[in-house]
Design a protein around this motif. Structure first.
Motif, PDB file in Angstrom:
ATOM      1  N   LEU A  57       0.837  -1.198   0.000  1.00  0.00           N
ATOM      2  CA  LEU A  57       0.000   0.000   0.000  1.00  0.00           C
ATOM      3  C   LEU A  57       0.873   1.249   0.000  1.00  0.00           C
ATOM      4  CD1 LEU A  57      -2.738  -0.927   2.661  1.00  0.00           C
ATOM      5  CD2 LEU A  57      -2.806  -1.276   0.182  1.00  0.00           C
ATOM      6  N   THR A  58       0.431   2.289  -0.683  1.00  0.00           N
ATOM      7  CA  THR A  58       1.156   3.556  -0.653  1.00  0.00           C
ATOM      8  C   THR A  58       1.167   4.113   0.767  1.00  0.00           C
ATOM      9  OG1 THR A  58      -0.838   4.865  -1.089  1.00  0.00           O
ATOM     10  CG2 THR A  58       0.431   4.092  -3.016  1.00  0.00           C
ATOM     11  N   ASN A  59       2.045   5.089   1.000  1.00  0.00           N
ATOM     12  CA  ASN A  59       2.076   5.735   2.311  1.00  0.00           C
ATOM     13  C   ASN A  59       0.723   6.336   2.660  1.00  0.00           C
ATOM     14  OD1 ASN A  59       4.853   5.313   3.058  1.00  0.00           O
ATOM     15  ND2 ASN A  59       5.426   6.816   1.511  1.00  0.00           N
ATOM     16  N   GLU A  60       0.068   6.917   1.660  1.00  0.00           N
ATOM     17  CA  GLU A  60      -1.221   7.555   1.912  1.00  0.00           C
ATOM     18  C   GLU A  60      -2.260   6.523   2.351  1.00  0.00           C
ATOM     19  OE1 GLU A  60       1.176  10.032  -0.846  1.00  0.00           O
ATOM     20  OE2 GLU A  60       0.685   7.902  -0.721  1.00  0.00           O
ATOM     21  N   LYS A  61      -2.271   5.371   1.697  1.00  0.00           N
ATOM     22  CA  LYS A  61      -3.250   4.336   2.040  1.00  0.00           C
ATOM     23  C   LYS A  61      -2.916   3.684   3.380  1.00  0.00           C
ATOM     24  CE  LYS A  61      -3.033   2.345  -2.140  1.00  0.00           C
ATOM     25  NZ  LYS A  61      -3.364   1.469  -3.285  1.00  0.00           N
ATOM     26  N   ALA A  62      -1.626   3.452   3.637  1.00  0.00           N
ATOM     27  CA  ALA A  62      -1.228   2.879   4.922  1.00  0.00           C
ATOM     28  C   ALA A  62      -1.602   3.814   6.069  1.00  0.00           C
ATOM     29  CB  ALA A  62       0.274   2.600   4.931  1.00  0.00           C
ATOM     30  N   TYR A  63      -1.339   5.103   5.885  1.00  0.00           N
ATOM     31  CA  TYR A  63      -1.683   6.109   6.887  1.00  0.00           C
ATOM     32  C   TYR A  63      -3.200   6.135   7.125  1.00  0.00           C
ATOM     33  CZ  TYR A  63      -2.575  10.810   8.754  1.00  0.00           C
ATOM     34  OH  TYR A  63      -3.020  11.868   9.507  1.00  0.00           O
ATOM     35  N   SER A  64      -3.973   6.179   6.042  1.00  0.00           N
ATOM     36  CA  SER A  64      -5.427   6.247   6.175  1.00  0.00           C
ATOM     37  C   SER A  64      -5.996   4.978   6.796  1.00  0.00           C
ATOM     38  CB  SER A  64      -6.069   6.487   4.807  1.00  0.00           C
ATOM     39  OG  SER A  64      -5.715   7.760   4.303  1.00  0.00           O
ATOM     40  N   LEU A  65      -5.393   3.830   6.488  1.00  0.00           N
ATOM     41  CA  LEU A  65      -5.901   2.571   7.044  1.00  0.00           C
ATOM     42  C   LEU A  65      -5.693   2.526   8.555  1.00  0.00           C
ATOM     43  CD1 LEU A  65      -7.246  -0.091   6.292  1.00  0.00           C
ATOM     44  CD2 LEU A  65      -4.964  -1.089   6.027  1.00  0.00           C
ATOM     45  N   GLY A  66      -4.527   2.975   9.025  1.00  0.00           N
ATOM     46  CA  GLY A  66      -4.295   3.039  10.466  1.00  0.00           C
ATOM     47  C   GLY A  66      -5.251   3.993  11.150  1.00  0.00           C
ATOM     48  N   LYS A  67      -5.488   5.126  10.521  1.00  0.00           N
ATOM     49  CA  LYS A  67      -6.425   6.111  11.070  1.00  0.00           C
ATOM     50  C   LYS A  67      -7.851   5.556  11.066  1.00  0.00           C
ATOM     51  CE  LYS A  67      -7.949  10.907  10.236  1.00  0.00           C
ATOM     52  NZ  LYS A  67      -7.814  12.076   9.331  1.00  0.00           N
ATOM     53  N   PHE A  68      -8.228   4.885   9.978  1.00  0.00           N
ATOM     54  CA  PHE A  68      -9.563   4.298   9.870  1.00  0.00           C
ATOM     55  C   PHE A  68      -9.794   3.263  10.973  1.00  0.00           C
ATOM     56  CE2 PHE A  68     -12.426   1.016   8.264  1.00  0.00           C
ATOM     57  CZ  PHE A  68     -13.498   1.758   7.777  1.00  0.00           C
ATOM     58  N   ALA A  69      -8.815   2.399  11.187  1.00  0.00           N
ATOM     59  CA  ALA A  69      -8.963   1.365  12.212  1.00  0.00           C
ATOM     60  C   ALA A  69      -9.153   1.980  13.586  1.00  0.00           C
ATOM     61  CB  ALA A  69      -7.749   0.439  12.196  1.00  0.00           C
ATOM     62  N   ARG A  70      -8.325   2.970  13.907  1.00  0.00           N
ATOM     63  CA  ARG A  70      -8.304   3.483  15.286  1.00  0.00           C
ATOM     64  C   ARG A  70      -9.399   4.495  15.562  1.00  0.00           C
ATOM     65  NH1 ARG A  70      -2.601   2.587  13.910  1.00  0.00           N
ATOM     66  NH2 ARG A  70      -1.953   0.815  15.191  1.00  0.00           N
ATOM     67  N   LEU A  71      -9.841   5.249  14.546  1.00  0.00           N
ATOM     68  CA  LEU A  71     -10.896   6.235  14.780  1.00  0.00           C
ATOM     69  C   LEU A  71     -12.272   5.702  14.404  1.00  0.00           C
ATOM     70  CD1 LEU A  71      -9.453   9.710  13.710  1.00  0.00           C
ATOM     71  CD2 LEU A  71      -9.384   8.564  15.922  1.00  0.00           C
ATOM     72  N   VAL A  72     -12.435   5.253  13.177  1.00  0.00           N
ATOM     73  CA  VAL A  72     -13.759   4.835  12.711  1.00  0.00           C
ATOM     74  C   VAL A  72     -14.195   3.544  13.395  1.00  0.00           C
ATOM     75  CG1 VAL A  72     -15.116   4.162  10.698  1.00  0.00           C
ATOM     76  CG2 VAL A  72     -13.404   5.973  10.498  1.00  0.00           C
ATOM     77  N   LEU A  73     -13.295   2.557  13.429  1.00  0.00           N
ATOM     78  CA  LEU A  73     -13.642   1.278  14.052  1.00  0.00           C
ATOM     79  C   LEU A  73     -13.332   1.249  15.542  1.00  0.00           C
ATOM     80  CD1 LEU A  73     -12.348  -1.154  11.268  1.00  0.00           C
ATOM     81  CD2 LEU A  73     -14.666  -0.277  11.600  1.00  0.00           C
ATOM     82  N   GLY A  74     -12.394   2.078  15.980  1.00  0.00           N
ATOM     83  CA  GLY A  74     -12.016   2.102  17.392  1.00  0.00           C
ATOM     84  C   GLY A  74     -11.289   0.854  17.848  1.00  0.00           C
ATOM     85  N   THR A  75     -10.696   0.123  16.906  1.00  0.00           N
ATOM     86  CA  THR A  75     -10.088  -1.159  17.252  1.00  0.00           C
ATOM     87  C   THR A  75      -8.582  -1.052  17.413  1.00  0.00           C
ATOM     88  OG1 THR A  75      -9.858  -3.476  16.569  1.00  0.00           O
ATOM     89  CG2 THR A  75      -9.825  -1.848  14.807  1.00  0.00           C
ATOM     90  N   SER A  76      -8.053  -1.860  18.300  1.00  0.00           N
ATOM     91  CA  SER A  76      -6.600  -1.998  18.432  1.00  0.00           C
ATOM     92  C   SER A  76      -6.075  -3.106  17.530  1.00  0.00           C
ATOM     93  CB  SER A  76      -6.231  -2.324  19.883  1.00  0.00           C
ATOM     94  OG  SER A  76      -6.707  -3.611  20.244  1.00  0.00           O
ATOM     95  N   GLN A  77      -6.993  -3.862  16.907  1.00  0.00           N
ATOM     96  CA  GLN A  77      -6.621  -5.088  16.184  1.00  0.00           C
ATOM     97  C   GLN A  77      -6.271  -4.777  14.728  1.00  0.00           C
ATOM     98  OE1 GLN A  77      -6.343  -8.061  18.079  1.00  0.00           O
ATOM     99  NE2 GLN A  77      -6.535  -6.392  19.554  1.00  0.00           N
ATOM    100  N   ILE A  78      -5.111  -4.175  14.525  1.00  0.00           N
ATOM    101  CA  ILE A  78      -4.628  -3.879  13.183  1.00  0.00           C
ATOM    102  C   ILE A  78      -3.153  -4.245  13.091  1.00  0.00           C
ATOM    103  CG2 ILE A  78      -4.347  -1.439  13.872  1.00  0.00           C
ATOM    104  CD1 ILE A  78      -4.450  -0.741  10.856  1.00  0.00           C
ATOM    105  N   ASP A  79      -2.800  -4.956  12.041  1.00  0.00           N
ATOM    106  CA  ASP A  79      -1.399  -5.191  11.710  1.00  0.00           C
ATOM    107  C   ASP A  79      -1.337  -5.433  10.206  1.00  0.00           C
ATOM    108  OD1 ASP A  79       1.018  -5.523  13.788  1.00  0.00           O
ATOM    109  OD2 ASP A  79       1.509  -6.645  11.982  1.00  0.00           O
ATOM    110  N   TYR A  80      -0.162  -5.820   9.703  1.00  0.00           N
ATOM    111  CA  TYR A  80      -0.043  -5.946   8.247  1.00  0.00           C
ATOM    112  C   TYR A  80       1.011  -6.977   7.895  1.00  0.00           C
ATOM    113  CZ  TYR A  80       4.323  -3.196   7.648  1.00  0.00           C
ATOM    114  OH  TYR A  80       5.618  -2.764   7.653  1.00  0.00           O
ATOM    115  N   ASN A  81       1.025  -7.381   6.621  1.00  0.00           N
ATOM    116  CA  ASN A  81       1.928  -8.451   6.233  1.00  0.00           C
ATOM    117  C   ASN A  81       3.391  -8.046   6.239  1.00  0.00           C
ATOM    118  OD1 ASN A  81       2.193  -6.951   3.846  1.00  0.00           O
ATOM    119  ND2 ASN A  81       0.951  -8.346   2.624  1.00  0.00           N
ATOM    120  N   GLY A  82       3.668  -6.760   6.373  1.00  0.00           N
ATOM    121  CA  GLY A  82       5.052  -6.332   6.549  1.00  0.00           C
ATOM    122  C   GLY A  82       5.678  -6.869   7.826  1.00  0.00           C
ATOM    123  N   ARG A  83       4.860  -7.288   8.768  1.00  0.00           N
ATOM    124  CA  ARG A  83       5.371  -7.953   9.978  1.00  0.00           C
ATOM    125  C   ARG A  83       6.166  -9.197   9.594  1.00  0.00           C
ATOM    126  NH1 ARG A  83       5.428  -6.565  15.467  1.00  0.00           N
ATOM    127  NH2 ARG A  83       3.338  -5.685  15.180  1.00  0.00           N
TER     128      ARG A  83
END
Length: 708
Positions: free
Chosen positions: A118-144
């Protein structure tokens, strides 16, 4: 062949969609009645200077409507089939599924799994979406699964994680390079020229790999350790550095801390013991030390080999200790670097996809970091959830604690360890939504599939393995039935109560990312789209518009509070799973030149698929004789987690106690059916590179492979 360089104003300068080199390329309208674009040589970009591998050259093939998704799909639960749907229906179904799960199980009942492409813009927005819109701590990615162990070791030793703290152009200027666990001739072929130029300039190359790969064939010295013993090997080399009086005492005294403890740990790994553990003869250990220490400048470059182990952080730390003891980091054409694998593996973890991080490489549990990012987002810091589970831990929790999952740009059914179990966990979910460019094996399990734009159809930034922030430009109008990930997040956020805060214009998102990263370790605040275009990319940190960027870190100080690098004492320990009587052989995994990661895209390109149409099991002829299998015959590889079958490929280029499988395929030859999810305690990296297996000949009456 590449098309000749073009001068037409319709030519678009951009970057390859695959690995972390992010090679420069030009795109122009194809000379084809069906339209599309073709790749044109771009010689002015410094990383690849016009060179491209087959994947980059054929990248436009995935843009074809014949291989990619062109409209949303929704599962008909009466028939079990995925059926075409309109965007409004699909977005409503996703929003309803996520909302219903939150209301029933709470915010952490919903998970998000992102991707290193994902581009930086999409990665940034996805983290923001998870934590604000969904309110979830359960986010990670295959870069792990990519370079998290190196990231942890970097941070521990240097105070900051940037894969390579110097540009690739420094590699040929070095006097000696030790390349550990990397086959760049197949994983990033355009980078091989740097090693060729190194040797042309009189430098020496040492390659450490249990296989004699195409890269190892270029080496002055090839060490073939037993998989899982890289840590012992690095400690044995440091032991010899000390014993032979080759420590740079002035550098250690002036620029580091913790040497005495690290020295004591290394001295318990004497050469004869290391030879027994690794299988590398003592004379080769001594020759490696001689080459490395006699050179005026020298560097160690590591990749997935030493990282994808349950002790990967300590293994990388041992190689860093070797560099520090010999006075290499922060000096010209010297130091330690990590060859990031995924296209935006570096940027993807800097801006919020990772379970414990906020934009700018800030830590999620740091009150000051939370306050800064919350102010940019216009919320109270208390609304931000804490750190969540790492990638495999999140996948393992699916259907139990996590009941719904949104996946963007990842295919864990093929790429995750213990993949059969992960597939079962995905199937157990109450709701699964996948946004992707193709119908991957993971998307095929979804309740809703959202087709999204690809690299040539959208603008956005990527951060390559050097820490160089690049601009990929839109060259094509996407198909009518396809939307960008930013548009998807904007639409879902609106349906879930967030009318503002999720713009669809990538430059607007990047400007917000700049503010969110300001003052962080990965500070992008001085970088703009215009500046990237003018300068062929800008190296972070870049804290202001007048700052030149930072191609080379650590010249004056390290990013620690006292400016000194930290030695960390480490000792060898066994792999998470050692061979025994029932499973006497070691399996290691990796890539082949024609495919990329889970193969979801490259397996759809006819030219690439023809070059590598199926998985295989690489094994030594002596091992094949013991098993009773001939070259080309099917052989079963069995671990404690399952069974895979693929044709045998016999070669003397691999150790007799080891077999190798590439991991690009689904089905009976899926290598990750076998791999061990044992996790590094610090990085949470799974142990892809080492697991115990047995081999069995296959007869026509054998049952089909199964996952345990």
């Amino acid at each position: 062949m590449l098309a000749a360089a073009a001068t037409s104003p319709s030519t678009t300068a951009t970057h390859c969609p695959y690995c972390a080199l992010q090679c420069g390329m030009n795109l122009r309208p194809a000379q084809d009645p069906q339209g599309g674009v073709e790749v044109v040589e771009r010689t002015d970009f410094p990383v690849n200077r016009g060179a491209l591998c087959g994947k980059g050259r054929t990248a436009p093939a995935v843009l074809s409507s014949h291989v990619r998704l062109t409209g949303p799909l929704i599962r008909n639960h009466a028939t079990g089939a995925l059926e075409p749907a309109g965007w409004e229906e699909a977005l409503r179904a996703v929003a309803d599924g996520l909302r219903r799960t939150r209301e029933t199980y709470g915010p952490d009942g919903v998970g998000v799994f992102g991707g290193g492409g994902l581009t930086n813009e999409k990665a940034y927005s996805l983290g923001k979406f998870a934590r604000l819109v969904l309110g979830t701590s359960q986010i990670d990615y295959n870069g792990r699964f990519c370079m998290s162990s190196a990231a942890a070791a970097h941070t521990r030793a240097f105070g900051v994680d940037r894969g390579m703290p110097f540009p690739l152009e420094d590699v040929p200027r070095s006097g000696c390079v030790i390349l550990v666990g990397s086959n760049i001739a197949e994983t990033m072929p355009p980078a091989l020229r740097y090693l060729t130029e190194l040797k042309e300039n009189g430098g020496r190359l040492v390659v450490i790999d249990p296989r004699r790969t195409r890269t190892a064939e270029q080496a002055d010295l090839h060490l073939a350790p037993r998989p899982g013993t890289d840590l012992a090997l690095a400690l044995g080399l440091l032991h010899l550095v000390v014993a032979e009086g080759r420590v740079d005492e002035d550098y250690v005294r002036e620029r580091t801390t913790g040497w005495e403890e690290a020295r004591a740990a290394a001295m318990s790994h004497w050469p004869a013991m290391v030879e027994r553990l690794t299988g590398v003869p003592v004379p080769q250990l001594r020759e490696t030390v001689r080459m490395f220490c006699d050179a005026d400048s020298a560097m160690v470059l590591t990749a997935r080999g030493p990282e994808q182990q349950a002790k990967g952080t300590d293994t990388v730390g041992a190689w860093i200790n070797l560099c520090l003891a010999t006075g290499r980091p922060g000096r010209p054409h010297s130091g330690y670097g990590c060859l990031t694998g995924q296209g935006n593996g570096q940027g993807g973890r800097e801006h919020g996809q990772k379970a414990d991080q906020l934009p700018g490489y800030r830590k999620l549990d740091d009150p000051a970091a939370r306050a800064h990012v919350a102010a940019v987002w216009g919320v109270d810091p208390d609304v931000l959830p804490g750190p969540g589970r790492s990638a495999y831990e999140l996948l393992d929790a699916l259907g139990r604690d996590v009941k719904a999952l949104l996946v963007m740009g990842s295919n864990p059914v093929v790429s995750a360890p213990r993949a059969g179990h992960v597939e079962d966990r995905l199937r157990s979910l109450d709701f699964l939504a996948v946004a992707d460019v193709v119908l991957s094996e993971t998307a095929a399990l979804a309740d809703v599939v959202l087709p999204v734009t690809q690299w040539a159809e959208e603008t956005g930034t990527m951060t390559n393995l050097e820490g160089r922030v690049l601009l990929r430009r839109r060259a094509l109008t996407p198909p009518e039935g396809v939307r960008s990930d930013l548009e998807v997040m904007h639409a879902l956020a609106g349906r879930l109560g967030w009318e503002k805060g999720f713009p669809t214009d990538p430059e607007e998102v990047f400007d917000e990312l700049r503010r969110a990263s300001a003052g962080g370790l990965a500070d992008y605040s001085g970088i703009s789209y215009r500046r990237i275009a003018e300068e062929d990319g800008v190296f972070w940190p870049c804290p202001g518009p007048d700052h030149p960027g930072t191609p080379r870190l650590f010249l004056d100080r390290f990013a620690t509070p006292d400016g000194r690098a930290r030695f960390v004492p480490v000792t060898h320990r066994p792999a998470g799973e050692e061979p025994d009587d029932a499973y006497p052989v070691i399996l290691t995994t990796g890539r082949v030149v024609s495919h990329y990661q889970s193969g979801a895209q490259t397996r759809r390109v006819a030219e690439l698929n023809a070059a590598a149409p199926e998985p295989f099991v690489e094994l030594h002829p002596r091992l094949a004789e013991r098993v009773g299998v001939a070259d080309g015959e099917p052989v079963a590889v069995v671990s404690r987690r399952g069974r895979a079958v693929a044709p045998a490929r016999l070669t003397t280029a691999i150790r007799p106690d080891t077999v190798f499988m590439p991991f690009h395929w689904y089905g009976e030859g899926r290598a990750n059916t076998l791999t061990n999810p044992a996790l590094d305690p610090t990085s949470k990296m799974p142990e892809f590179k080492v697991c115990a297996v047995r081999l069995e000949p296959v007869t026509p009456n054998d049952p089909a492979p199964s996952d345990g």
